[in-house]
Structures are given as C-alpha cells and as structure tokens.
Design a protein around this motif. Structure first.
Motif, PDB file in Angstrom:
ATOM      1  N   ALA A 162       0.835  -1.204   0.000  1.00  0.00           N
ATOM      2  CA  ALA A 162       0.000   0.000   0.000  1.00  0.00           C
ATOM      3  C   ALA A 162       0.871   1.257   0.000  1.00  0.00           C
ATOM      4  CB  ALA A 162      -0.941  -0.004   1.199  1.00  0.00           C
ATOM      5  N   LEU A 163       1.916   1.284   0.819  1.00  0.00           N
ATOM      6  CA  LEU A 163       2.819   2.442   0.853  1.00  0.00           C
ATOM      7  C   LEU A 163       3.540   2.603  -0.479  1.00  0.00           C
ATOM      8  CD1 LEU A 163       4.281   2.037   4.459  1.00  0.00           C
ATOM      9  CD2 LEU A 163       2.721   3.841   3.671  1.00  0.00           C
ATOM     10  N   THR A 164       3.963   1.492  -1.086  1.00  0.00           N
ATOM     11  CA  THR A 164       4.643   1.529  -2.380  1.00  0.00           C
ATOM     12  C   THR A 164       3.717   2.071  -3.465  1.00  0.00           C
ATOM     13  OG1 THR A 164       6.057  -0.338  -1.763  1.00  0.00           O
ATOM     14  CG2 THR A 164       5.850   0.127  -4.118  1.00  0.00           C
ATOM     15  N   CYS A 165       2.460   1.652  -3.443  1.00  0.00           N
ATOM     16  CA  CYS A 165       1.482   2.050  -4.466  1.00  0.00           C
ATOM     17  C   CYS A 165       0.818   3.396  -4.173  1.00  0.00           C
ATOM     18  CB  CYS A 165       0.394   0.982  -4.595  1.00  0.00           C
ATOM     19  SG  CYS A 165       0.984  -0.586  -5.233  1.00  0.00           S
ATOM     20  N   GLY A 166       1.027   3.921  -2.988  1.00  0.00           N
ATOM     21  CA  GLY A 166       0.348   5.154  -2.612  1.00  0.00           C
ATOM     22  C   GLY A 166      -1.136   4.935  -2.347  1.00  0.00           C
ATOM     23  N   ALA A 167      -1.497   3.709  -1.974  1.00  0.00           N
ATOM     24  CA  ALA A 167      -2.893   3.370  -1.697  1.00  0.00           C
ATOM     25  C   ALA A 167      -3.211   3.622  -0.231  1.00  0.00           C
ATOM     26  CB  ALA A 167      -3.142   1.899  -2.041  1.00  0.00           C
ATOM     27  N   PRO A 168      -4.456   3.939   0.073  1.00  0.00           N
ATOM     28  CA  PRO A 168      -4.824   4.152   1.474  1.00  0.00           C
ATOM     29  C   PRO A 168      -4.762   2.856   2.282  1.00  0.00           C
ATOM     30  CG  PRO A 168      -6.758   4.374   0.054  1.00  0.00           C
ATOM     31  CD  PRO A 168      -5.577   4.162  -0.837  1.00  0.00           C
ATOM     32  N   VAL A 169      -4.575   3.027   3.593  1.00  0.00           N
ATOM     33  CA  VAL A 169      -4.526   1.894   4.520  1.00  0.00           C
ATOM     34  C   VAL A 169      -5.646   2.085   5.539  1.00  0.00           C
ATOM     35  CG1 VAL A 169      -3.124   0.651   6.215  1.00  0.00           C
ATOM     36  CG2 VAL A 169      -2.025   1.706   4.223  1.00  0.00           C
ATOM     37  N   PHE A 170      -6.311   0.987   5.865  1.00  0.00           N
ATOM     38  CA  PHE A 170      -7.390   1.002   6.843  1.00  0.00           C
ATOM     39  C   PHE A 170      -7.136  -0.097   7.875  1.00  0.00           C
ATOM     40  CE2 PHE A 170      -9.148   2.622   2.908  1.00  0.00           C
ATOM     41  CZ  PHE A 170      -9.888   3.722   3.313  1.00  0.00           C
ATOM     42  N   ALA A 171      -7.825   0.001   8.986  1.00  0.00           N
ATOM     43  CA  ALA A 171      -7.848  -1.078   9.981  1.00  0.00           C
ATOM     44  C   ALA A 171      -9.310  -1.302  10.325  1.00  0.00           C
ATOM     45  CB  ALA A 171      -7.059  -0.699  11.220  1.00  0.00           C
ATOM     46  N   SER A 172      -9.644  -2.531  10.654  1.00  0.00           N
ATOM     47  CA  SER A 172     -11.018  -2.791  11.073  1.00  0.00           C
ATOM     48  C   SER A 172     -11.266  -2.050  12.384  1.00  0.00           C
ATOM     49  CB  SER A 172     -11.263  -4.284  11.253  1.00  0.00           C
ATOM     50  OG  SER A 172     -10.641  -4.749  12.427  1.00  0.00           O
ATOM     51  N   GLU A 173     -12.508  -1.700  12.608  1.00  0.00           N
ATOM     52  CA  GLU A 173     -12.879  -1.014  13.838  1.00  0.00           C
ATOM     53  C   GLU A 173     -12.504  -1.862  15.060  1.00  0.00           C
ATOM     54  OE1 GLU A 173     -16.658   1.616  15.225  1.00  0.00           O
ATOM     55  OE2 GLU A 173     -17.124  -0.421  14.542  1.00  0.00           O
ATOM     56  N   ASP A 174     -12.651  -3.191  14.948  1.00  0.00           N
ATOM     57  CA  ASP A 174     -12.285  -4.080  16.058  1.00  0.00           C
ATOM     58  C   ASP A 174     -10.805  -3.991  16.402  1.00  0.00           C
ATOM     59  OD1 ASP A 174     -14.888  -4.963  16.319  1.00  0.00           O
ATOM     60  OD2 ASP A 174     -14.569  -6.817  15.176  1.00  0.00           O
ATOM     61  N   ILE A 175      -9.959  -3.906  15.383  1.00  0.00           N
ATOM     62  CA  ILE A 175      -8.508  -3.786  15.616  1.00  0.00           C
ATOM     63  C   ILE A 175      -8.219  -2.491  16.365  1.00  0.00           C
ATOM     64  CG2 ILE A 175      -6.255  -3.446  14.499  1.00  0.00           C
ATOM     65  CD1 ILE A 175      -7.060  -6.309  14.189  1.00  0.00           C
ATOM     66  N   ILE A 176      -8.792  -1.398  15.900  1.00  0.00           N
ATOM     67  CA  ILE A 176      -8.563  -0.100  16.555  1.00  0.00           C
ATOM     68  C   ILE A 176      -9.070  -0.135  17.998  1.00  0.00           C
ATOM     69  CG2 ILE A 176      -9.146   2.369  16.537  1.00  0.00           C
ATOM     70  CD1 ILE A 176      -7.127   1.584  14.357  1.00  0.00           C
ATOM     71  N   LYS A 177     -10.238  -0.738  18.214  1.00  0.00           N
ATOM     72  CA  LYS A 177     -10.801  -0.805  19.572  1.00  0.00           C
ATOM     73  C   LYS A 177      -9.934  -1.642  20.513  1.00  0.00           C
ATOM     74  CE  LYS A 177     -15.725  -0.065  18.764  1.00  0.00           C
ATOM     75  NZ  LYS A 177     -17.056  -0.681  18.732  1.00  0.00           N
ATOM     76  N   THR A 178      -9.401  -2.771  20.012  1.00  0.00           N
ATOM     77  CA  THR A 178      -8.655  -3.672  20.897  1.00  0.00           C
ATOM     78  C   THR A 178      -7.165  -3.349  20.993  1.00  0.00           C
ATOM     79  OG1 THR A 178      -8.349  -5.304  19.126  1.00  0.00           O
ATOM     80  CG2 THR A 178     -10.257  -5.595  20.564  1.00  0.00           C
ATOM     81  N   LYS A 179      -6.572  -2.848  19.927  1.00  0.00           N
ATOM     82  CA  LYS A 179      -5.120  -2.620  19.915  1.00  0.00           C
ATOM     83  C   LYS A 179      -4.720  -1.154  19.799  1.00  0.00           C
ATOM     84  CE  LYS A 179      -3.870  -6.905  20.236  1.00  0.00           C
ATOM     85  NZ  LYS A 179      -3.088  -7.391  21.367  1.00  0.00           N
ATOM     86  N   GLY A 180      -5.687  -0.267  19.552  1.00  0.00           N
ATOM     87  CA  GLY A 180      -5.397   1.157  19.430  1.00  0.00           C
ATOM     88  C   GLY A 180      -4.939   1.745  20.751  1.00  0.00           C
ATOM     89  N   LYS A 181      -4.031   2.684  20.682  1.00  0.00           N
ATOM     90  CA  LYS A 181      -3.474   3.356  21.863  1.00  0.00           C
ATOM     91  C   LYS A 181      -3.681   4.861  21.733  1.00  0.00           C
ATOM     92  CE  LYS A 181      -1.334  -0.476  23.208  1.00  0.00           C
ATOM     93  NZ  LYS A 181      -1.908  -1.292  24.217  1.00  0.00           N
ATOM     94  N   THR A 182      -3.864   5.535  22.865  1.00  0.00           N
ATOM     95  CA  THR A 182      -3.924   6.992  22.866  1.00  0.00           C
ATOM     96  C   THR A 182      -2.499   7.526  22.976  1.00  0.00           C
ATOM     97  OG1 THR A 182      -4.075   7.189  25.257  1.00  0.00           O
ATOM     98  CG2 THR A 182      -6.163   6.965  24.040  1.00  0.00           C
ATOM     99  N   LEU A 183      -2.359   8.829  22.809  1.00  0.00           N
ATOM    100  CA  LEU A 183      -1.049   9.463  22.951  1.00  0.00           C
ATOM    101  C   LEU A 183      -0.478   9.215  24.340  1.00  0.00           C
ATOM    102  CD1 LEU A 183       0.730  10.979  21.029  1.00  0.00           C
ATOM    103  CD2 LEU A 183      -0.283  13.114  21.802  1.00  0.00           C
ATOM    104  N   ASP A 184      -1.329   9.260  25.375  1.00  0.00           N
ATOM    105  CA  ASP A 184      -0.876   8.983  26.745  1.00  0.00           C
ATOM    106  C   ASP A 184      -0.353   7.555  26.869  1.00  0.00           C
ATOM    107  OD1 ASP A 184      -1.502  11.530  27.614  1.00  0.00           O
ATOM    108  OD2 ASP A 184      -3.491  10.957  28.359  1.00  0.00           O
TER     109      ASP A 184
END
Length: 185
Positions: free
Chosen positions: A111-133
């Motif tokens: 995706a980075l090589t092609c300049g394509a957008p990257v997404f994550a499933s909402e579940d991934i963000i909810k379970t593995k996402g971190k805040t700045l803190d």
C-alpha cells in the motif's frame, strides 16, 4: 466490517530488541495510534516505501507488484488490517478486481509503495489502538526513525558482531570496510 482510515506515522528501532522495529500508524479522523512490531526485513521495505528520495534502479518485489497491478488494470484500491491470529496481524489487499488475504507487513508495504490508502477494522482499533498517553511509555523505549541507509548499517553492524563472535575475522574486516564506506556516502 467497518473500516477506519489510518496513516503511517513512523518506523522506530526497539531498544534491546535486536532486529525488531515498531511501525506506528494513526487514525486519520481520530486519536488512536496502532503500534505494530515488524522484523528487519519488513522494516527495510517500509523504510524504502516511505522514503520519497529513494531512487529504485531495480524494483523490489513490491515495486514489481505495483507495476504489474497498474499495467494489468487491476490497481490496488486499498489495504485493510482485518484481524489478529496468535499475535500476528492479518490484512487484505483490495484490488479493482479481487481481494487477497496476506500478512499485515506485506499489505502495508505494498500500500505504501502504491500510494494506496490503509485502513484497519474497527475491532482492531478498539482492541489494539493506543492513545497518545498510552504511547508515552512506548516513545521512551523507541530510539529513532530510521532511513533505509540506517537500517542497512544496523544490519551490517549486527553481522560484524556475529562474525567476531564466531572468530570469522576476515569476514568481520570486510564488513567493517563496507560499514565505513557506507558511512562516508
């Protein structure tokens, strides 16, 4: 599956973790970050894909994949990190005509090589996402963002240390010469 748009933030070497790197991704319209650990090989290609000054004389497999997808009309639309199985992130590459399941590292690099957008499933963000803190502790562990030259130098230094440990002094001397030459360029 709801998808969350994320951007590449940086690539960081992990202190005391030989050959491991943290890729940091962030929600485009949110506050969550997604830190993912990759190994040297993948980190090198991520660094290459994000280095706008890199002049790739001979394309990597990711560059070849980009060329093939564009020339065949089956262009990469986006990559999405979909799930985690046994601490391994899985993803899908969504092309114009088909979808391919693959490892997260391959999806991100292509995706980075092609300049394509990257997404994550909402579940991934909810379970593995971190805040700045949450990331403050991680930031202290990290050293710095690496260029492809830095990654290659680190790899050569690791190989030299291994050669010295194995008493392969001729190989160590050759690696030292390579390191010095690269540091001067």
């Amino acid at each position: 599956m709801k998808k969350i748009h994320i951007n590449f933030v940086g690539l960081y070497s992990l202190q005391g973790e030989k050959g491991k790197y943290r890729v940091l991704l962030k929600e485009v319209n949110g506050v969550k970050y997604l830190p993912i650990i990759f190994f040297h090989y993948d980190a090198y290609f991520i660094s290459e894909a994000t280095n706008k000054n890199a002049s790739e004389q001979i394309p990597s497999i990711y560059g070849i994949s980009k060329i093939l997808s564009e020339r065949s009309g089956n262009k990469l639309r986006y990559a999405i990190i979909t799930k985690i199985v046994e601490d391994c992130y899985h993803a899908e590459l969504v092309f114009k005509a088909n979808t391919i399941e693959c490892e997260c590292s391959d999806a991100l690099i292509l995706a980075l090589t092609c300049g394509a957008p990257v997404f994550a499933s909402e579940d991934i963000i909810k379970t593995k996402g971190k805040t700045l803190d949450d990331l403050e502790g991680l930031q202290e562990e990290n050293t710095f963002s690496l260029s492809s030259k830095d990654l290659e130098l680190q790899k050569l230094r690791e190989e030299r240390a291994e050669a010295i440990e194995k008493e392969e002094y001729e190989r160590a001397a050759l690696l030292t010469d390579k390191i010095k030459k690269m540091e001067r360029s």
